[in-house]
Motif scaffolding. Structure first.
Motif, PDB file in Angstrom:
ATOM      1  N   ASP A  84       0.802  -1.222   0.000  1.00  0.00           N
ATOM      2  CA  ASP A  84       0.000   0.000   0.000  1.00  0.00           C
ATOM      3  C   ASP A  84       0.837   1.276   0.000  1.00  0.00           C
ATOM      4  OD1 ASP A  84      -2.235  -1.595   0.129  1.00  0.00           O
ATOM      5  OD2 ASP A  84      -2.352  -1.511   2.320  1.00  0.00           O
ATOM      6  N   ALA A  85       2.142   1.154   0.106  1.00  0.00           N
ATOM      7  CA  ALA A  85       3.000   2.340   0.213  1.00  0.00           C
ATOM      8  C   ALA A  85       3.039   3.085  -1.114  1.00  0.00           C
ATOM      9  CB  ALA A  85       4.403   1.939   0.615  1.00  0.00           C
ATOM     10  N   HIS A  86       3.105   4.370  -1.005  1.00  0.00           N
ATOM     11  CA  HIS A  86       3.202   5.223  -2.190  1.00  0.00           C
ATOM     12  C   HIS A  86       4.588   5.824  -2.226  1.00  0.00           C
ATOM     13  CE1 HIS A  86      -1.093   4.863  -2.778  1.00  0.00           C
ATOM     14  NE2 HIS A  86      -1.280   5.195  -1.511  1.00  0.00           N
ATOM     15  N   GLY A  87       5.196   5.792  -3.381  1.00  0.00           N
ATOM     16  CA  GLY A  87       6.506   6.413  -3.529  1.00  0.00           C
ATOM     17  C   GLY A  87       7.603   5.388  -3.721  1.00  0.00           C
ATOM     18  N   ASP A  88       8.697   5.875  -4.183  1.00  0.00           N
ATOM     19  CA  ASP A  88       9.877   5.064  -4.429  1.00  0.00           C
ATOM     20  C   ASP A  88      10.608   4.838  -3.101  1.00  0.00           C
ATOM     21  OD1 ASP A  88      12.004   3.818  -5.782  1.00  0.00           O
ATOM     22  OD2 ASP A  88      13.083   5.725  -5.902  1.00  0.00           O
ATOM     23  N   PRO A  89      11.002   3.603  -2.770  1.00  0.00           N
ATOM     24  CA  PRO A  89      11.699   3.361  -1.499  1.00  0.00           C
ATOM     25  C   PRO A  89      12.993   4.160  -1.352  1.00  0.00           C
ATOM     26  CG  PRO A  89      11.010   1.283  -2.476  1.00  0.00           C
ATOM     27  CD  PRO A  89      10.718   2.350  -3.475  1.00  0.00           C
ATOM     28  N   GLU A  90      13.713   4.345  -2.459  1.00  0.00           N
ATOM     29  CA  GLU A  90      14.967   5.104  -2.377  1.00  0.00           C
ATOM     30  C   GLU A  90      14.709   6.574  -2.049  1.00  0.00           C
ATOM     31  OE1 GLU A  90      18.979   6.208  -4.916  1.00  0.00           O
ATOM     32  OE2 GLU A  90      17.563   4.748  -5.717  1.00  0.00           O
ATOM     33  N   SER A  91      13.689   7.162  -2.661  1.00  0.00           N
ATOM     34  CA  SER A  91      13.400   8.569  -2.365  1.00  0.00           C
ATOM     35  C   SER A  91      12.864   8.740  -0.947  1.00  0.00           C
ATOM     36  CB  SER A  91      12.416   9.143  -3.381  1.00  0.00           C
ATOM     37  OG  SER A  91      11.180   8.468  -3.300  1.00  0.00           O
ATOM     38  N   VAL A  92      12.112   7.739  -0.450  1.00  0.00           N
ATOM     39  CA  VAL A  92      11.642   7.799   0.934  1.00  0.00           C
ATOM     40  C   VAL A  92      12.828   7.700   1.895  1.00  0.00           C
ATOM     41  CG1 VAL A  92      10.305   6.568   2.694  1.00  0.00           C
ATOM     42  CG2 VAL A  92       9.342   6.923   0.426  1.00  0.00           C
ATOM     43  N   ALA A  93      13.769   6.796   1.579  1.00  0.00           N
ATOM     44  CA  ALA A  93      14.965   6.661   2.421  1.00  0.00           C
ATOM     45  C   ALA A  93      15.799   7.938   2.392  1.00  0.00           C
ATOM     46  CB  ALA A  93      15.804   5.474   1.954  1.00  0.00           C
ATOM     47  N   ARG A  94      15.956   8.511   1.209  1.00  0.00           N
ATOM     48  CA  ARG A  94      16.753   9.749   1.094  1.00  0.00           C
ATOM     49  C   ARG A  94      16.101  10.912   1.841  1.00  0.00           C
ATOM     50  NH1 ARG A  94      20.796  11.507  -2.441  1.00  0.00           N
ATOM     51  NH2 ARG A  94      20.626   9.597  -3.646  1.00  0.00           N
ATOM     52  N   SER A  95      14.779  10.974   1.813  1.00  0.00           N
ATOM     53  CA  SER A  95      14.096  12.080   2.492  1.00  0.00           C
ATOM     54  C   SER A  95      14.086  11.915   4.012  1.00  0.00           C
ATOM     55  CB  SER A  95      12.668  12.227   1.974  1.00  0.00           C
ATOM     56  OG  SER A  95      11.900  11.096   2.336  1.00  0.00           O
ATOM     57  N   SER A  96      14.368  10.711   4.507  1.00  0.00           N
ATOM     58  CA  SER A  96      14.396  10.517   5.960  1.00  0.00           C
ATOM     59  C   SER A  96      15.757  10.829   6.567  1.00  0.00           C
ATOM     60  CB  SER A  96      13.982   9.086   6.304  1.00  0.00           C
ATOM     61  OG  SER A  96      14.938   8.173   5.821  1.00  0.00           O
ATOM     62  N   VAL A  97      16.725  11.191   5.737  1.00  0.00           N
ATOM     63  CA  VAL A  97      18.063  11.555   6.202  1.00  0.00           C
ATOM     64  C   VAL A  97      18.175  13.073   6.214  1.00  0.00           C
ATOM     65  CG1 VAL A  97      20.533  11.389   5.649  1.00  0.00           C
ATOM     66  CG2 VAL A  97      19.067   9.437   5.303  1.00  0.00           C
ATOM     67  N   SER A  98      18.937  13.604   7.159  1.00  0.00           N
ATOM     68  CA  SER A  98      19.171  15.055   7.215  1.00  0.00           C
ATOM     69  C   SER A  98      19.724  15.552   5.891  1.00  0.00           C
ATOM     70  CB  SER A  98      20.166  15.386   8.325  1.00  0.00           C
ATOM     71  OG  SER A  98      19.629  15.072   9.583  1.00  0.00           O
ATOM     72  N   GLY A  99      19.389  16.772   5.551  1.00  0.00           N
ATOM     73  CA  GLY A  99      19.784  17.341   4.275  1.00  0.00           C
ATOM     74  C   GLY A  99      21.284  17.380   4.040  1.00  0.00           C
ATOM     75  N   TRP A 100      22.073  17.615   5.076  1.00  0.00           N
ATOM     76  CA  TRP A 100      23.517  17.722   4.888  1.00  0.00           C
ATOM     77  C   TRP A 100      24.185  16.354   4.792  1.00  0.00           C
ATOM     78  CZ3 TRP A 100      26.874  16.333   8.988  1.00  0.00           C
ATOM     79  CH2 TRP A 100      26.239  16.069  10.209  1.00  0.00           C
ATOM     80  N   LEU A 101      23.433  15.268   4.986  1.00  0.00           N
ATOM     81  CA  LEU A 101      23.978  13.915   4.823  1.00  0.00           C
ATOM     82  C   LEU A 101      23.457  13.228   3.563  1.00  0.00           C
ATOM     83  CD1 LEU A 101      23.736  12.490   8.448  1.00  0.00           C
ATOM     84  CD2 LEU A 101      25.784  13.188   7.239  1.00  0.00           C
ATOM     85  N   SER A 102      22.423  13.760   2.935  1.00  0.00           N
ATOM     86  CA  SER A 102      21.807  13.069   1.803  1.00  0.00           C
ATOM     87  C   SER A 102      22.354  13.530   0.463  1.00  0.00           C
ATOM     88  CB  SER A 102      20.289  13.270   1.834  1.00  0.00           C
ATOM     89  OG  SER A 102      19.978  14.630   1.643  1.00  0.00           O
ATOM     90  N   GLY A 103      23.513  14.107   0.433  1.00  0.00           N
ATOM     91  CA  GLY A 103      24.104  14.602  -0.809  1.00  0.00           C
ATOM     92  C   GLY A 103      24.713  13.486  -1.640  1.00  0.00           C
ATOM     93  N   ASP A 104      25.923  13.708  -2.126  1.00  0.00           N
ATOM     94  CA  ASP A 104      26.597  12.765  -3.016  1.00  0.00           C
ATOM     95  C   ASP A 104      26.970  11.461  -2.323  1.00  0.00           C
ATOM     96  OD1 ASP A 104      26.428  14.623  -5.016  1.00  0.00           O
ATOM     97  OD2 ASP A 104      28.411  15.461  -4.627  1.00  0.00           O
ATOM     98  N   GLY A 105      27.136  11.456  -1.022  1.00  0.00           N
ATOM     99  CA  GLY A 105      27.592  10.267  -0.318  1.00  0.00           C
ATOM    100  C   GLY A 105      26.485   9.319   0.084  1.00  0.00           C
ATOM    101  N   PHE A 106      25.292   9.475  -0.456  1.00  0.00           N
ATOM    102  CA  PHE A 106      24.158   8.623  -0.090  1.00  0.00           C
ATOM    103  C   PHE A 106      24.036   7.481  -1.090  1.00  0.00           C
ATOM    104  CE2 PHE A 106      19.714   7.369  -0.176  1.00  0.00           C
ATOM    105  CZ  PHE A 106      19.415   7.254   1.166  1.00  0.00           C
ATOM    106  N   GLY A 107      23.887   6.265  -0.586  1.00  0.00           N
ATOM    107  CA  GLY A 107      23.695   5.107  -1.449  1.00  0.00           C
ATOM    108  C   GLY A 107      22.587   4.225  -0.911  1.00  0.00           C
ATOM    109  N   TYR A 108      21.779   3.656  -1.824  1.00  0.00           N
ATOM    110  CA  TYR A 108      20.660   2.814  -1.422  1.00  0.00           C
ATOM    111  C   TYR A 108      20.637   1.573  -2.299  1.00  0.00           C
ATOM    112  CZ  TYR A 108      15.877   1.226  -0.626  1.00  0.00           C
ATOM    113  OH  TYR A 108      14.779   0.467  -0.313  1.00  0.00           O
ATOM    114  N   SER A 109      20.387   0.418  -1.671  1.00  0.00           N
ATOM    115  CA  SER A 109      20.184  -0.823  -2.418  1.00  0.00           C
ATOM    116  C   SER A 109      19.203  -1.682  -1.642  1.00  0.00           C
ATOM    117  CB  SER A 109      21.504  -1.563  -2.630  1.00  0.00           C
ATOM    118  OG  SER A 109      22.042  -1.976  -1.391  1.00  0.00           O
TER     119      SER A 109
END
Length: 145
Positions: A84-109
């Motif tokens: 039932d979840a809406h949205g991409d899991p990677e974008s949800v994970a990225r949005s749950s991280v502070s802005g100064w940590l979600s830059g180039d060094g963020f990776g999701y798998s």
């Protein structure tokens, strides 16, 4: 034996006339030679204090980044595991991280079939020069709903 009033004894002691010949004069000269010694010792110890303080701040930032990576992994796994979840899991994970940590060094798998495992990597910002390249990696597994 005559007794002197207290104030007279104090004045006599300050003038060096307390019966201890030359002792007050030597003490004053020793103070003059040692003047500023504490300041020099503090200046010599100051770089070590700053290095320890910066190391403590760096460890705090690393712990914070690891905590944020764990939060992002749980959010991504929860989103990927829910029908039932809406949205991409990677974008949800990225949005749950502070802005100064979600830059180039963020990776999701993510991986899995019955259970979804999401892994998030966050690059730890460096305060101490030469300590670049730390990465906090956290994984979370959620059952499919």
């Amino acid at each position: 034996m005559t007794t002197m009033p207290y104030s007279a004894r104090v004045r006599a002691g300050r003038a060096g006339g307390s019966g201890r010949a030359g002792k007050g004069r030597d003490r004053g000269q020793a103070r003059g030679r040692d003047r500023g010694q504490v300041a020099l010792e503090y200046l010599g110890f100051l770089p070590l204090l700053l290095l320890v303080a910066m190391g403590a701040v760096q460890l705090g930032i690393a712990a914070y980044a690891a905590n944020q990576a764990g939060t992002a992994a749980r959010a991504g796994a929860r989103t990927a595991a829910s029908y039932d979840a809406h949205g991409d899991p990677e974008s949800v994970a990225r949005s749950s991280v502070s802005g100064w940590l979600s830059g180039d060094g963020f990776g999701y798998s993510q991986s899995g079939g019955e259970d979804i495992t999401a892994t998030v990597q966050v690059k730890v910002p460096s305060v101490v020069p030469g300590l670049d390249g730390w990465v906090a990696t956290r994984s979370a597994t959620m059952p499919r709903e």
